[in-house]
Motif scaffolding. Structure first.
Motif, PDB file in Angstrom:
ATOM      1  N   PHE A  48      -0.246  51.398  70.709  1.00  0.00           N
ATOM      2  CA  PHE A  48      -1.656  50.996  70.645  1.00  0.00           C
ATOM      3  C   PHE A  48      -2.275  51.282  69.281  1.00  0.00           C
ATOM      4  O   PHE A  48      -3.196  50.578  68.851  1.00  0.00           O
ATOM      5  CB  PHE A  48      -2.483  51.741  71.705  1.00  0.00           C
ATOM      6  CG  PHE A  48      -2.075  51.493  73.131  1.00  0.00           C
ATOM      7  CD1 PHE A  48      -1.152  50.517  73.471  1.00  0.00           C
ATOM      8  CD2 PHE A  48      -2.608  52.263  74.158  1.00  0.00           C
ATOM      9  CE1 PHE A  48      -0.777  50.301  74.795  1.00  0.00           C
ATOM     10  CE2 PHE A  48      -2.254  52.048  75.477  1.00  0.00           C
ATOM     11  CZ  PHE A  48      -1.330  51.074  75.794  1.00  0.00           C
ATOM     12  N   ALA A  49      -1.809  52.338  68.623  1.00  0.00           N
ATOM     13  CA  ALA A  49      -2.421  52.768  67.358  1.00  0.00           C
ATOM     14  C   ALA A  49      -1.931  51.885  66.226  1.00  0.00           C
ATOM     15  O   ALA A  49      -0.938  52.188  65.561  1.00  0.00           O
ATOM     16  CB  ALA A  49      -2.098  54.233  67.096  1.00  0.00           C
ATOM     17  N   ALA A  50      -2.622  50.777  66.017  1.00  0.00           N
ATOM     18  CA  ALA A  50      -2.252  49.848  64.953  1.00  0.00           C
ATOM     19  C   ALA A  50      -3.530  49.198  64.428  1.00  0.00           C
ATOM     20  O   ALA A  50      -4.316  48.664  65.206  1.00  0.00           O
ATOM     21  CB  ALA A  50      -1.286  48.788  65.484  1.00  0.00           C
ATOM     22  N   GLU A  51      -3.729  49.250  63.129  1.00  0.00           N
ATOM     23  CA  GLU A  51      -4.948  48.686  62.532  1.00  0.00           C
ATOM     24  C   GLU A  51      -4.591  48.122  61.159  1.00  0.00           C
ATOM     25  O   GLU A  51      -3.749  48.682  60.443  1.00  0.00           O
ATOM     26  CB  GLU A  51      -6.023  49.759  62.398  1.00  0.00           C
ATOM     27  CG  GLU A  51      -7.387  49.216  62.035  1.00  0.00           C
ATOM     28  CD  GLU A  51      -7.955  48.292  63.089  1.00  0.00           C
ATOM     29  OE1 GLU A  51      -8.381  47.178  62.716  1.00  0.00           O
ATOM     30  OE2 GLU A  51      -7.954  48.671  64.282  1.00  0.00           O
ATOM     31  N   THR A  52      -5.207  47.012  60.808  1.00  0.00           N
ATOM     32  CA  THR A  52      -4.969  46.425  59.495  1.00  0.00           C
ATOM     33  C   THR A  52      -6.187  46.637  58.588  1.00  0.00           C
ATOM     34  O   THR A  52      -7.329  46.660  59.057  1.00  0.00           O
ATOM     35  CB  THR A  52      -4.683  44.913  59.603  1.00  0.00           C
ATOM     36  OG1 THR A  52      -5.775  44.269  60.259  1.00  0.00           O
ATOM     37  CG2 THR A  52      -3.401  44.648  60.367  1.00  0.00           C
ATOM     38  N   ILE A  53      -5.929  46.808  57.316  1.00  0.00           N
ATOM     39  CA  ILE A  53      -6.978  46.898  56.293  1.00  0.00           C
ATOM     40  C   ILE A  53      -6.698  45.795  55.282  1.00  0.00           C
ATOM     41  O   ILE A  53      -5.599  45.734  54.719  1.00  0.00           O
ATOM     42  CB  ILE A  53      -6.964  48.266  55.582  1.00  0.00           C
ATOM     43  CG1 ILE A  53      -7.074  49.401  56.604  1.00  0.00           C
ATOM     44  CG2 ILE A  53      -8.085  48.351  54.562  1.00  0.00           C
ATOM     45  CD1 ILE A  53      -6.923  50.779  55.996  1.00  0.00           C
ATOM     46  N   ASP A  54      -7.657  44.913  55.059  1.00  0.00           N
ATOM     47  CA  ASP A  54      -7.397  43.804  54.148  1.00  0.00           C
ATOM     48  C   ASP A  54      -7.931  44.113  52.741  1.00  0.00           C
ATOM     49  O   ASP A  54      -8.704  45.047  52.530  1.00  0.00           O
ATOM     50  CB  ASP A  54      -7.958  42.483  54.684  1.00  0.00           C
ATOM     51  CG  ASP A  54      -9.465  42.509  54.875  1.00  0.00           C
ATOM     52  OD1 ASP A  54     -10.158  43.143  54.074  1.00  0.00           O
ATOM     53  OD2 ASP A  54      -9.945  41.884  55.849  1.00  0.00           O
ATOM     54  N   ASP A  55      -7.512  43.289  51.790  1.00  0.00           N
ATOM     55  CA  ASP A  55      -7.864  43.504  50.382  1.00  0.00           C
ATOM     56  C   ASP A  55      -9.365  43.393  50.136  1.00  0.00           C
ATOM     57  O   ASP A  55      -9.910  44.047  49.243  1.00  0.00           O
ATOM     58  CB  ASP A  55      -7.129  42.483  49.502  1.00  0.00           C
ATOM     59  CG  ASP A  55      -5.787  43.020  49.035  1.00  0.00           C
ATOM     60  OD1 ASP A  55      -5.529  44.210  49.281  1.00  0.00           O
ATOM     61  OD2 ASP A  55      -5.015  42.255  48.439  1.00  0.00           O
ATOM     62  N   GLU A  56     -10.032  42.573  50.932  1.00  0.00           N
ATOM     63  CA  GLU A  56     -11.469  42.415  50.742  1.00  0.00           C
ATOM     64  C   GLU A  56     -12.193  43.736  50.974  1.00  0.00           C
ATOM     65  O   GLU A  56     -13.119  44.095  50.233  1.00  0.00           O
ATOM     66  CB  GLU A  56     -12.017  41.345  51.696  1.00  0.00           C
ATOM     67  CG  GLU A  56     -13.506  41.090  51.513  1.00  0.00           C
ATOM     68  CD  GLU A  56     -14.041  40.055  52.485  1.00  0.00           C
ATOM     69  OE1 GLU A  56     -15.271  39.837  52.497  1.00  0.00           O
ATOM     70  OE2 GLU A  56     -13.228  39.483  53.250  1.00  0.00           O
ATOM     71  N   VAL A  57     -11.751  44.484  51.989  1.00  0.00           N
ATOM     72  CA  VAL A  57     -12.359  45.789  52.268  1.00  0.00           C
ATOM     73  C   VAL A  57     -12.137  46.716  51.084  1.00  0.00           C
ATOM     74  O   VAL A  57     -13.061  47.409  50.624  1.00  0.00           O
ATOM     75  CB  VAL A  57     -11.777  46.392  53.563  1.00  0.00           C
ATOM     76  CG1 VAL A  57     -12.208  47.848  53.721  1.00  0.00           C
ATOM     77  CG2 VAL A  57     -12.205  45.574  54.774  1.00  0.00           C
ATOM     78  N   LEU A  58     -10.915  46.742  50.571  1.00  0.00           N
ATOM     79  CA  LEU A  58     -10.607  47.633  49.450  1.00  0.00           C
ATOM     80  C   LEU A  58     -11.384  47.239  48.195  1.00  0.00           C
ATOM     81  O   LEU A  58     -11.832  48.104  47.433  1.00  0.00           O
ATOM     82  CB  LEU A  58      -9.110  47.610  49.173  1.00  0.00           C
ATOM     83  CG  LEU A  58      -8.219  48.112  50.326  1.00  0.00           C
ATOM     84  CD1 LEU A  58      -6.753  47.989  49.956  1.00  0.00           C
ATOM     85  CD2 LEU A  58      -8.557  49.554  50.685  1.00  0.00           C
ATOM     86  N   HIS A  59     -11.550  45.940  47.997  1.00  0.00           N
ATOM     87  CA  HIS A  59     -12.296  45.471  46.820  1.00  0.00           C
ATOM     88  C   HIS A  59     -13.766  45.895  46.908  1.00  0.00           C
ATOM     89  O   HIS A  59     -14.370  46.278  45.883  1.00  0.00           O
ATOM     90  CB  HIS A  59     -12.193  43.952  46.714  1.00  0.00           C
ATOM     91  CG  HIS A  59     -13.006  43.366  45.599  1.00  0.00           C
ATOM     92  ND1 HIS A  59     -12.619  43.469  44.272  1.00  0.00           N
ATOM     93  CD2 HIS A  59     -14.201  42.693  45.599  1.00  0.00           C
ATOM     94  CE1 HIS A  59     -13.526  42.884  43.506  1.00  0.00           C
ATOM     95  NE2 HIS A  59     -14.499  42.411  44.294  1.00  0.00           N
ATOM     96  N   ASN A  60     -14.329  45.850  48.094  1.00  0.00           N
ATOM     97  CA  ASN A  60     -15.754  46.174  48.273  1.00  0.00           C
ATOM     98  C   ASN A  60     -16.022  47.669  48.387  1.00  0.00           C
ATOM     99  O   ASN A  60     -17.167  48.097  48.272  1.00  0.00           O
ATOM    100  CB  ASN A  60     -16.301  45.468  49.514  1.00  0.00           C
ATOM    101  CG  ASN A  60     -16.336  43.956  49.349  1.00  0.00           C
ATOM    102  OD1 ASN A  60     -16.502  43.455  48.240  1.00  0.00           O
ATOM    103  ND2 ASN A  60     -16.154  43.234  50.441  1.00  0.00           N
ATOM    104  N   LEU A  61     -14.963  48.452  48.609  1.00  0.00           N
ATOM    105  CA  LEU A  61     -15.123  49.903  48.741  1.00  0.00           C
ATOM    106  C   LEU A  61     -14.175  50.586  47.762  1.00  0.00           C
ATOM    107  O   LEU A  61     -13.137  51.135  48.139  1.00  0.00           O
ATOM    108  CB  LEU A  61     -14.832  50.353  50.177  1.00  0.00           C
ATOM    109  CG  LEU A  61     -15.774  49.802  51.254  1.00  0.00           C
ATOM    110  CD1 LEU A  61     -15.247  50.164  52.641  1.00  0.00           C
ATOM    111  CD2 LEU A  61     -17.183  50.361  51.061  1.00  0.00           C
ATOM    112  N   PRO A  62     -14.484  50.552  46.487  1.00  0.00           N
ATOM    113  CA  PRO A  62     -13.548  51.078  45.484  1.00  0.00           C
ATOM    114  C   PRO A  62     -13.235  52.562  45.663  1.00  0.00           C
ATOM    115  O   PRO A  62     -12.118  52.988  45.373  1.00  0.00           O
ATOM    116  CB  PRO A  62     -14.264  50.806  44.156  1.00  0.00           C
ATOM    117  CG  PRO A  62     -15.705  50.581  44.518  1.00  0.00           C
ATOM    118  CD  PRO A  62     -15.697  49.974  45.870  1.00  0.00           C
ATOM    119  N   SER A  63     -14.195  53.362  46.118  1.00  0.00           N
ATOM    120  CA  SER A  63     -13.909  54.790  46.288  1.00  0.00           C
ATOM    121  C   SER A  63     -12.871  54.998  47.385  1.00  0.00           C
ATOM    122  O   SER A  63     -11.980  55.864  47.262  1.00  0.00           O
ATOM    123  CB  SER A  63     -15.195  55.553  46.635  1.00  0.00           C
ATOM    124  OG  SER A  63     -15.741  55.113  47.858  1.00  0.00           O
TER     125      SER A  63
END
Length: 873
Positions: free
Chosen positions: A635-650
């Motif tokens: 069940f423990a599975a989550e994706t993080i896309d590049d757009e999130v990383l681009h908008n949250l540089p820290s």
């Protein structure tokens, strides 16, 4: 909906909030032994005033349960008036408590502007004694003896339809339709009841509850109701009926052999109708409880309607039945339009009927729940003091819990109390058709008068301190998403409020259940009752520690959910990215601990599965049981896309620092990039381990049944798992139906049957994996079939199998109804669907609580999604 939320006109003030069962509950138990079943049994219910609530048959009440309405019946043969549902108590049933009645929830709108229910009442004497005696004779290896098995419905019964339609928030039209389904003409007595909850007998003060209201006869067809905090109402009746009045007071003479302080008691209407005791009711036609006594003979197939109207006195119409039919038809049409709008998928009519009843059951399962632990422990001023040990016993330490709310119940009869993890699934099930209520419910359990000061959520009234799976955050996140996708808007305020409270609860879990500080968790039975080889909520036989694959995986799932929520909130408030990082790093630590091969981790490289582990001074030992416990890590599975990383540089900077500077951690978990480097997957199993676990999951000789995933692998039918601890032998074997042991009361079974909630979570996880891996990652489904599917199609296959439980086959039979010819062939049963607690692991027949619409109503979401998938192909 906005009008309702502002409470300008409170359309939710009245609803099906009257409990299906108040007797036999913890709240009403003031015994020394704590045996709630024997302290207030069904036989006492008609004669004893309840302390904390009321119950009735397909009834309604206001949201504080001050004024109650329900239907009572008598067939002229029963020894008691049929005022409430009958069932066996936990000790009486061979598989625990079980309602022995036939009733169905047919329709409902979120605000209860329209409600429809059906009760089937035998025309011959209700088989109380037969049901008790036969179930007492049967053992754990025998099936339950149901009311259909007695044959009473073969010899004639009454269909009793009850409909409620609101003309306004305090103007309720009530229509009862009686149909003779027997072979000959027969007489039925119908007694609609109206009464005030007894709030005055306990010596408590505040909020007007120390003052009794009154019900007074105005004329032959009208009753005036006065209640100090509710106001004045009028009850208008159509047709010829005798009005009977009494008081909602305990009959001390019948129950205890002592003198009654006042002459008119709660059971007086029963005494008048069944016993023929005219002096039992008040000749002055006043009191706190009344009934309208109708009696009529109906030919076979004939119907009779009774119409009533309950209205606030100041706005009650001069002609209460002049516009009655028009209003009822309007509310029916509005309900039809509403459900087709919010459930807009291209479903067949059969599918739509199932989903409609699932949604209706969720509304009908909303009940008034009142329980102030501190008052319950100390007793009431005018009542005998409770046993001295009460403050040291059940629910000690939960004195802050102060409940007087409408809460979604798992089952209105069998489980007439909230359960935290069950409630989470209820809310997801109704996120599309009533997101307002779903969000309110999740926030309610996190309020300060429910959540413990240490951050724990209350489990259920038998033991608020028990530990349920931490799925509250998942429910919050899914409701946020589902209600937004359905066009209700993405409610950031709700998400933020819930996130902050979940953070407190998460901290409790870490401090309480990770006793060793090694990121491997205990937790107890975790809602899965007897899934383990022994009672996981008790100390390990012979000492030592049980490290749980499911407890550990639930915490990893908690982390990925909070991570996703934190990143969503960080879009508007970047400071939330710091908390998202906290959950990322915590997930990494838990996943690493879980995946370590050997004595320290929970992964078996030999078997390709996750197992619980016993740890003693002599070393670690795997419990090699293939059960749902080992599937929860998926069940423990989550994706993080590049757009999130681009908008949250820290956040991105910290993520890259982690990969660069903690390679030993990154190497032990599944943190992967997809082929386009646009998504990152955080998951406990690596791709290879996911494939290995899914080979078991999709094997029809193991977990995969024709109707979903079993809770225990069928492998253990021929290969029971046995272990010896502290000189005692323990065994787990495949049991596809009712439990064959008394563990946890024997009233539910996780050793083989299909359970909707965990199936639902795995389907969602498979879709997340597919989003990352894409169509290229294929797996054999079913295992050994030669048919290859990507994980999205595997999820679709599971949805279709689960949906098939409730849909008729070519012969008209639904698997959930087992071998019943009545449900397949009888036109008065054919379209009725029951939503059981769980389902037989081989044939799919419904078992356990018959109205566990709460989480089994997730079937509505699955059927709707299956229809969308079918249309897209």
């Amino acid at each position: 909906m906005a009008e309702d939320q502002r409470r300008v006109r409170n359309w939710r003030r009245w609803g099906p909030y009257l409990a299906d069962r108040q007797w036999g509950t913890v709240r009403e138990d003031y015994s020394e032994s704590g045996d709630c079943w024997t302290y207030l049994p069904h036989d006492h219910a008609r004669s004893r005033a309840y302390r904390w609530g009321e119950d009735g048959l397909l009834g309604i009440c206001d949201r504080e349960c001050r004024l109650c309405f329900s239907v009572a019946l008598w067939n002229g043969k029963d020894p008691i008036l049929k005022e409430r549902l009958f069932g066996l108590t936990g000790p009486e049933g061979n598989h625990g408590e079980d309602v022995k009645e036939l009733y169905y929830f047919l329709d409902a709108t979120p605000t209860s502007s329209y409600l429809k229910g059906l009760y089937k009442y035998p025309q011959e004497a209700f088989p109380y004694a037969q049901l008790l005696e036969e179930n007492r004779r049967r053992g754990k290896l025998d099936p339950e003896f149901e009311i259909e098995d007695t044959g009473v419905f073969d010899r004639g019964y009454w269909d009793v339809f009850v409909e409620y339609a609101k003309s306004g928030p305090d103007d309720i039209l009530i229509e009862i339709t009686i149909a003779n389904r027997g072979p000959v003409a027969d007489t039925v007595h119908v007694l609609p009841h109206l009464w005030l909850r007894n709030t005055w007998a306990w010596g408590r003060r505040g909020e007007g509850y120390d003052r009794a209201g009154t019900l007074d006869r105005v004329d032959a067809n009208s009753v005036r109701i006065t209640q100090p905090t509710l106001g004045n109402f009028r009850w208008d009746l159509e047709g010829e009926a005798e009005l009977l009045f009494t008081d909602n007071e305990t009959n001390f003479e019948r129950l205890y052999g002592s003198k009654n302080p006042t002459p008119y008691r709660k059971d007086a209407i029963h005494q008048r109708v069944v016993g023929g005791v005219g002096a039992a009711v008040n000749p002055a036609h006043t009191g706190t409880k009344c009934a309208a006594w109708y009696a009529f003979e109906l030919a076979p197939g004939a119907e009779k309607k009774i119409r009533m109207r309950l209205s606030q006195e100041t706005t009650a119409p001069a002609q209460p039945f002049g516009d009655f039919d028009q209003i009822v038809q309007s509310r029916k049409a509005e309900s039809e339009h509403y459900h087709r709008t919010v459930r807009s998928a291209p479903m067949t009519e059969q599918e739509r009927r199932v989903v409609r009843q699932a949604d209706a059951g969720l509304v009908w399962s909303r009940k008034f729940y009142h329980y102030i632990v501190e008052h319950w422990q100390e007793g009431d001023p005018t009542q005998p003091p409770p046993p001295k040990g009460r403050k040291r016993g059940r629910n000690r330490g939960w004195e802050q819990l102060w409940a007087r709310d409408i809460i979604s119940m798992p089952d209105g009869w069998e489980y007439p109390w909230f359960a935290a993890w069950v409630l989470a699934f209820h809310c997801v099930a109704q996120a599309r058709f009533d997101p307002y209520f779903a969000k309110q419910q999740l926030l309610l359990l996190m309020r300060e008068w429910y959540m413990h000061p240490n951050g724990q959520l209350p489990a259920y009234e038998f033991a608020f301190g028990d530990v349920n799976p931490p799925v509250h955050a998942w429910a919050v996140w899914r409701i946020y998403q589902l209600s937004g996708e359905a066009g209700h808007g993405y409610d950031r305020e709700f998400l933020e409020r819930a996130f902050d409270k979940c953070l407190i609860n998460f901290t409790w879990w870490v401090n309480r259940e990770d006793a060793g500080g090694d990121n491997l968790f205990t937790g107890g039975f975790l809602g899965l009752d007897n899934i383990g080889i022994f009672d996981r909520s008790q100390p390990l036989p012979g000492g030592g520690e049980l490290v749980q694959a499911d407890a550990t995986a639930w915490m990893a799932f908690y982390c990925t959910t909070m991570l996703a929520m934190g990143l969503e909130l960080a879009k508007a408030e970047p400071s939330y990215s710091d908390l998202a990082l906290k959950f990322f790093e915590h997930f990494v630590a838990i996943a690493r601990a879980t995946n370590t091969i050997g004595g320290d981790g929970l992964w078996s490289d030999e078997d390709g599965f996750y197992y619980d582990q016993i740890r003693t001074p002599e070393g670690a030992r795997e419990l090699r049981i293939r059960s749902m416990v080992g599937i929860v890590p998926l069940f423990a599975a989550e994706t993080i896309d590049d757009e999130v990383l681009h908008n949250l540089p820290s956040f991105a900077d910290r993520l890259w620092w982690f990969f660069d500077n903690r390679p030993e951690l990154a190497a032990t978990i599944s943190v992967q990039l997809d082929v386009d480097h646009q998504n990152r997957l955080l998951a406990i199993p690596s791709k290879d381990r996911l494939q290995r676990v899914l080979r078991y999951v999709l094997d029809e000789a193991e977990f995969l049944s024709p109707h979903g995933l079993r809770s225990l692998s069928r492998y253990h039918r021929e290969h029971p798992y046995m272990v010896q601890l502290a000189g005692a032998d323990y065994e787990v074997h495949y049991t596809p139906g009712e439990s064959d042991s008394g563990m946890f009361g024997g009233n539910s079974n996780w050793r083989g049957p299909i359970w909707m909630p965990l199936n639902y979570l795995l389907i969602e996880a498979l879709k997340r994996y597919h989003h990352f891996y894409g169509d290229a990652f294929q797996i054999e489904c079913p295992t050994g079939s030669g048919t290859m599917m990507h994980l999205g199609h595997v999820a679709d296959e599971l949805e279709t199998r689960l949906a098939s439980l409730f849909l008729p086959d070519k012969s008209g039979a639904r698997p959930c109804h087992g071998r019943s010819k009545r449900y397949a062939d009888d036109p008065h049963f054919r379209d009725l669907v029951l939503f059981h607690e769980f389902f037989h692991g081989d044939d799919g027949r419904g078992l356990g609580a018959a109205h566990q619409t709460g989480w089994t109503a997730l079937a509505g979401n699955l059927i709707e999604r299956a229809a969308i998938t079918r249309a897209e192909k």
